[in-house]
Design a protein around this motif. Structure first.
Motif, short mmCIF file in Angstrom:
data_model
loop_
_atom_site.label_atom_id
_atom_site.label_comp_id
_atom_site.label_asym_id
_atom_site.label_seq_id
_atom_site.Cartn_x
_atom_site.Cartn_y
_atom_site.Cartn_z
N PHE A 170 0.98 -1.01 0.38
CA PHE A 170 0.21 -0.37 -0.17
C PHE A 170 0.76 1.28 0.22
CE2 PHE A 170 -2.72 -3.62 1.68
CZ PHE A 170 -4.01 -3.20 1.44
N ASP A 171 0.51 2.69 -0.71
CA ASP A 171 1.08 3.73 -1.22
C ASP A 171 2.94 2.97 -1.56
OD1 ASP A 171 0.89 6.11 -0.70
OD2 ASP A 171 1.41 6.51 1.70
N VAL A 172 2.79 3.13 -2.24
CA VAL A 172 3.79 2.11 -2.91
C VAL A 172 4.07 2.18 -4.32
CG1 VAL A 172 3.61 -0.01 -3.01
CG2 VAL A 172 5.43 0.40 -2.21
N SER A 173 5.27 3.03 -4.70
CA SER A 173 5.65 2.95 -5.88
C SER A 173 7.41 1.95 -6.86
CB SER A 173 5.78 4.12 -6.49
OG SER A 173 6.51 4.39 -8.00
N THR A 214 -11.90 -4.77 -14.18
CA THR A 214 -10.83 -4.92 -15.79
C THR A 214 -9.43 -4.13 -15.61
OG1 THR A 214 -11.82 -1.85 -14.89
CG2 THR A 214 -13.42 -3.03 -15.36
N PRO A 215 -8.94 -4.70 -16.55
CA PRO A 215 -7.79 -4.02 -17.01
C PRO A 215 -6.81 -2.96 -16.17
CG PRO A 215 -8.16 -5.69 -18.67
CD PRO A 215 -9.88 -5.09 -17.62
N ASN A 216 -7.82 -1.64 -16.24
CA ASN A 216 -7.91 -1.09 -15.88
C ASN A 216 -7.58 -0.81 -14.29
OD1 ASN A 216 -8.75 0.02 -18.25
ND2 ASN A 216 -6.71 0.48 -18.71
N VAL A 217 -8.77 -1.18 -13.56
CA VAL A 217 -9.08 -1.02 -12.01
C VAL A 217 -8.38 -1.50 -11.58
CG1 VAL A 217 -11.23 0.38 -11.17
CG2 VAL A 217 -11.07 1.00 -13.02
N TYR A 218 -8.12 -1.17 -10.34
CA TYR A 218 -8.16 -2.16 -8.94
C TYR A 218 -8.76 -2.20 -7.73
CZ TYR A 218 -4.02 0.81 -8.40
OH TYR A 218 -2.77 1.75 -7.85
N PHE A 219 -8.85 -2.48 -6.40
CA PHE A 219 -8.90 -2.30 -5.39
C PHE A 219 -8.63 -2.74 -4.58
CE2 PHE A 219 -11.68 -2.91 -1.28
CZ PHE A 219 -11.67 -2.09 -0.91
N LYS A 220 -7.89 -2.76 -3.46
CA LYS A 220 -7.03 -3.34 -3.06
C LYS A 220 -7.62 -3.36 -1.35
CE LYS A 220 -2.63 -2.30 -4.03
NZ LYS A 220 -1.11 -1.64 -3.99
N VAL A 221 -7.92 -4.21 -0.36
CA VAL A 221 -7.79 -4.30 1.03
C VAL A 221 -6.84 -5.24 1.65
CG1 VAL A 221 -9.78 -5.77 0.93
CG2 VAL A 221 -9.69 -4.21 2.66
N GLY A 222 -6.36 -4.85 3.42
CA GLY A 222 -6.35 -5.50 4.38
C GLY A 222 -5.94 -5.42 5.49
N GLU A 253 -6.62 0.94 -0.66
CA GLU A 253 -6.73 1.32 -1.73
C GLU A 253 -7.26 1.37 -2.96
OE1 GLU A 253 -2.41 2.14 -2.53
OE2 GLU A 253 -2.48 1.04 -4.69
N LEU A 254 -7.96 1.88 -4.33
CA LEU A 254 -8.64 1.86 -4.75
C LEU A 254 -7.61 2.78 -5.96
CD1 LEU A 254 -11.18 1.85 -6.51
CD2 LEU A 254 -12.38 3.94 -6.27
N GLY A 255 -7.39 1.76 -7.49
CA GLY A 255 -6.67 2.79 -8.30
C GLY A 255 -7.26 2.64 -10.05
N TYR A 256 -6.75 3.58 -10.47
CA TYR A 256 -6.65 3.22 -12.34
C TYR A 256 -5.41 3.30 -12.74
CZ TYR A 256 -8.64 3.95 -17.12
OH TYR A 256 -8.70 3.84 -18.62
N LYS A 257 -4.97 2.57 -13.63
CA LYS A 257 -3.76 2.40 -14.13
C LYS A 257 -3.64 2.11 -15.45
CE LYS A 257 -3.72 -2.74 -13.37
NZ LYS A 257 -3.33 -3.86 -12.17
N TRP A 258 -3.00 2.14 -16.88
CA TRP A 258 -2.73 1.38 -18.01
C TRP A 258 -1.52 1.85 -18.15
CZ3 TRP A 258 -3.15 6.44 -15.94
CH2 TRP A 258 -3.53 7.45 -17.08
N LYS A 259 -1.12 1.08 -19.35
CA LYS A 259 0.09 0.81 -19.49
C LYS A 259 0.76 1.64 -21.29
CE LYS A 259 4.36 -1.35 -19.05
NZ LYS A 259 4.61 -2.65 -18.89
N THR A 260 2.13 2.61 -20.98
CA THR A 260 2.34 2.92 -22.39
C THR A 260 3.18 1.45 -22.58
OG1 THR A 260 2.88 5.06 -21.38
CG2 THR A 260 4.50 5.06 -23.42
N PRO A 261 2.92 1.61 -24.53
CA PRO A 261 3.66 0.07 -24.89
C PRO A 261 5.44 0.36 -24.74
CG PRO A 261 1.68 1.19 -26.49
CD PRO A 261 2.13 1.88 -25.29
N GLY A 262 5.79 -1.00 -24.67
CA GLY A 262 7.35 -0.25 -23.91
C GLY A 262 7.38 0.44 -22.88
N ALA A 263 7.03 0.63 -21.73
CA ALA A 263 7.30 1.21 -21.00
C ALA A 263 8.08 0.21 -19.94
CB ALA A 263 6.33 2.56 -20.15
N GLY A 272 -6.24 6.28 -1.52
CA GLY A 272 -6.12 5.27 -0.15
C GLY A 272 -6.48 5.86 1.01
N ALA A 273 -6.21 4.80 2.09
CA ALA A 273 -6.48 5.15 3.60
C ALA A 273 -6.20 4.39 4.19
CB ALA A 273 -8.41 5.44 3.57
#
Length: 452
Positions: A170-173, A214-222, A253-263, A272-273
């Motif tokens: 959570f809260d990580v990159s 969906t491929p773009n939306v994710y939800f995490k709880v712990g 945590e609730l997020g939205y993601k997508w990929k730039t080709p090759g990134a 998140g909370a």
């Protein structure tokens, strides 16, 4: 006379000598490797360790191991100037339970760590946030990860639980630990000032549920254990009990993601909370214990420039902010950070990167009033600064497939004077720090196959 001074001096000398020896060794070893790149290829029989690694890999046991060493030296500002070295050797594996036992989507994760060395920020600079992110969590050997993970419904649901730490999920990159400063790697430092969470390499009981509808939306709880033992002794790292627990944390945590080709990483934005239900004391606020030290956060990362279509090279930016919700009970009210990674800054160096980042912590008034009273009682003067700001710029040089060397420069504005066992009697001057980080990928060094 300070009787601890000879011991500290020996520790610093030992750390510096260890750093010099280690850097010298890897440079000597890497030189033949670079020379061999120009030589004709020769088909050599695999070594026993390569054969073992390939056998384990084929059976579904993926070995991972590294050595990470960090040298830091302050040249101006702070309580005083000096140098120190800290490092970590880790060894672990992922066990593919589909290959080993026919359990589709199942895997075990195990990681042992051994940390050693000294903390320049705590022993010389007098700052509560380290300039060597690999220091902390007990300078000892310990079991850092022991979890079982199960993926279900074509990976739409992912469950992991066992001995781990909340900030790992959570809260990580993935960009945060491209830096040596603990103000950026591995999680925003204020998480430990606003909540009672424990950090890598200290393991607690916990787990998380990741849902990707969906491929773009994710939800995490712990749900994770909270413990007062932030610096375990030589035996705690292999202790699986719950003694010392003071409550639990519930992150979402609730997020939205997508990929730039090759990134090299996803573009991602999330909110998140962390609902903290661990008991804690806040004498600067009032007597007794409290149990509502929670926080909310936002973070994002994105590739904003790409050298060429489908290329990993280009510019990535990231940012994060966290706000405490318990007001004056929390040490800090707010923290924020932002940075940039320029991957492949030169056409001839596609695996190198340049990084720039800044992180800031804002301490709350009640907490600073308490520190000010302590300072006056010790004969000091000057109201403490509200903001601690730490910056870093680095160049990460990928010397070969297994060795990365990263010289860096860090600058600390308003060091908080909370690194020593006693609070500083005056506000400290800004600090300039030069550092070098050494990363050795051990399986690759020994020719063993790995899996990300």
């Amino acid at each position: 006379m300070n009787t601890n001074q000879p011991v500290k001096l020996r520790n610093r000398l030992a750390g510096s000598l260890a750093a010099a020896a280690l850097f010298g060794t890897v440079l000597v070893v890497s030189s033949p490797a670079r020379a061999q790149q120009a030589a004709p290829e020769v088909n050599l029989a695999p070594s026993p360790i390569q054969q073992l690694g390939q056998t384990l890999y084929n059976d579904g046991i993926y070995v991972n191991s590294r050595y990470l060493g960090e040298f830091a030296g302050s040249v101006s500002g702070g309580q005083r100037q000096g140098t120190d070295y800290a490092g970590e050797l880790n060894f672990g594996a992922t066990f593919d339970m589909e290959k080993l036992a026919g359990i589709q989507g199942g895997s075990f994760h195990v990681l042992f760590t051994q940390r050693h060395g000294n903390n320049l920020a705590a022993q010389t600079i007098n700052n509560s946030v380290s300039v060597q992110q690999i220091y902390g969590g007990g300078q000892t050997a310990q079991l850092t990860i022991f979890t079982y993970e199960q993926k279900l419904f074509d990976n739409m649901v992912d469950i992991e639980a066992g001995r781990t730490d909340m900030p790992d999920s959570f809260d990580v990159s993935s960009f945060y630990c491209d830096f040596q400063s603990n103000a950026i790697c591995g999680n925003p430092p204020d998480m430990g000032k606003i909540t009672t969470t424990n950090f890598y390499a200290v393991a607690v009981w916990g787990g998380r549920l990741l849902i990707t509808p969906t491929p773009n939306v994710y939800f995490k709880v712990g749900a994770y254990q909270s413990t007062n033992n932030e610096n375990p002794d030589a035996h705690h790292g292999f202790y699986w009990g719950t003694a010392g627990s003071n409550g639990y944390l519930l992150p979402v945590e609730l997020g939205y993601k997508w990929k730039t080709p090759g990134a090299i990483a996803n573009n991602r934005y999330d909110v998140g909370a962390i609902f903290d239900r661990a008991s804690y004391t806040a004498p600067y606020y009032g007597p007794g214990t409290f149990n509502n030290e929670s926080a909310v956060y936002v973070q994002g990362q994105q590739m904003v420039y790409q050298d060429a279509p489908n290329s990993p090279d280009g510019v990535y930016v990231f940012g994060e902010a966290m706000l405490g919700t318990a007001g004056g009970k929390q040490v800090s009210n707010l923290q924020a950070e932002a940075g940039m990674i320029w991957q492949g800054p030169f056409a001839s160096r596609p695996n190198d990167n340049i990084g720039v980042a800044v992180s800031g912590i804002h301490y709350n008034n009640r907490y600073l009033n308490s520190l000010y009273q302590t300072r006056l009682a010790e004969g000091g003067s000057g109201y403490p600064d509200h903001n601690l700001i730490m910056t870093e710029i680095h160049y990460a040089w990928q010397a070969n497939k297994w060795l990365n060397i990263m010289p860096n420069f860090q600058y600390i504005i308003n060091p908080d004077g909370q690194g020593f066992s006693t609070y500083s009697t005056h506000n400290l001057s800004n600090v300039a720090v030069f550092g070098i980080q050494l990363y050795v990928d051990l399986p690759t060094l020994f020719g063993m196959p790995t899996k990300s």
